[in-house]
Scaffold this active site. Sequence first.
Site: not given
Length: 404
Positions: A290-292
């Site tokens: 998960f990355e933003i």
Amino acid sequence: MASGTARYLRYILFAFFGLAVIYFISSSSNQRLPTTIGGSTGWGGIPVKAGTTPAADAHPVAGTTPNTIPGLPPATAGGPRMNATFVSLARNSDLWEIARSIRQVEDRFNRKFNYDWVFLNDKPFDATFKKVTTSLVSGTTHYGEIPKEHWSFPDFIDQDKARKVREDMAQRKIIYGDSVSYRHMCRFESGFFFQHPLMKQFEWYWRVEPSIELFCDINYDAFKFMADNKKKYSFVLSLYEYVETIPTLWESTKKFMKAHPEHIVEGNSMGFLSDDGGDTYNHCHMWSNFEIGNLDWLRSKAYTDYFDALDKDGGFFYERWGDAPVHSIAASLLLKKEEIHFFNDIAYYHVPFTHCPTGEKTRLDLKCHCNPKDNFDWKGYSCTSRYMEINGLEKPEGYENQQD
Ligand SMILES: *[C@@H]1O[C@H](CO)[C@@H](O)[C@H](O)[C@H]1NC(C)=O
Ligand SMILES: [Mg+2]
């Protein structure tokens, strides 16, 4: 005579009051007519999504399906759109696992925002993959092939040495230790996904892997949150890396710090990575499935110099460096600590860990369906406490009850 006048006045008052009530009702229901954003107004003031004709839905046939009721207001959020995309690395065989992820991201977030989605693969995507994912994504989908030089051994890598490492790791039963494609993937996610021609047109990305889950509604634009609050990188789960996969990653990092002191930012998060001021690495990292984050930061000279230095040292092949510690170390040294964000409110699962928001009110407000007992944040193998401490942040209420 006097009573007749009084009755007459009463009639006038009643009539006036009645008219006022009618006026009030009609004007307030006018205000309640839904307004459309980015759509058009269909027949009789019924809003429809841009590009759809009301005629197609206007006469549902009772007892058959599809039997949609026309005229529901669009669920699309208003406001400015960000220069942003989802991005997924997937093989054709991952179709149903990525479909599951897309469905959850759409239901919990993107159906309100309709952001684009970029799919990348080292082979061409097949027609079924494209057809199904296009039907699921509410924004525009893009399909790209990864250039050979981003998914192969660079010429400075000694193939024999790399093979011996894989054989040795296989014997020691290190997870993915014998895999060539896993190494290409880690190197691609570390150094190249943001350079892909399809990604160059965007400033922000949200990485989504196959078979993830989202457990809570996200009712605001997370990309805009990042921009408005000057964030460059974000995470939901953090933990300690397997030492066997990165024995010399910190040595390479220290060499880079010495060679490029200009890239090491004051007020960084060294305290997240090291307990002795940078001498040794404590193996804490943010989980990068998960990355933003901000693509322009990944394309910056500071980040690409770091990646190039690591790549030349060969640890993606002579060890099994993961993109999670690489991104985390880079974010912790090349960004100010305020530029890294922890999304407590984005509930997430990727095998085998769950991030379920701490705080019952948050979970109820956001219609979460995760079990708070599964939350990994405050358990012994998580690094999120350390993140909170070095940033001087209060742990969310209720964390004490989730420590084991
Ligand atoms: C979006 O961001 C990219 C990368 O920074 C930039 O090249 C592009 O011009 C931007 N597009 C818009 C519409 O601002
Ligand atoms: Mg995965």
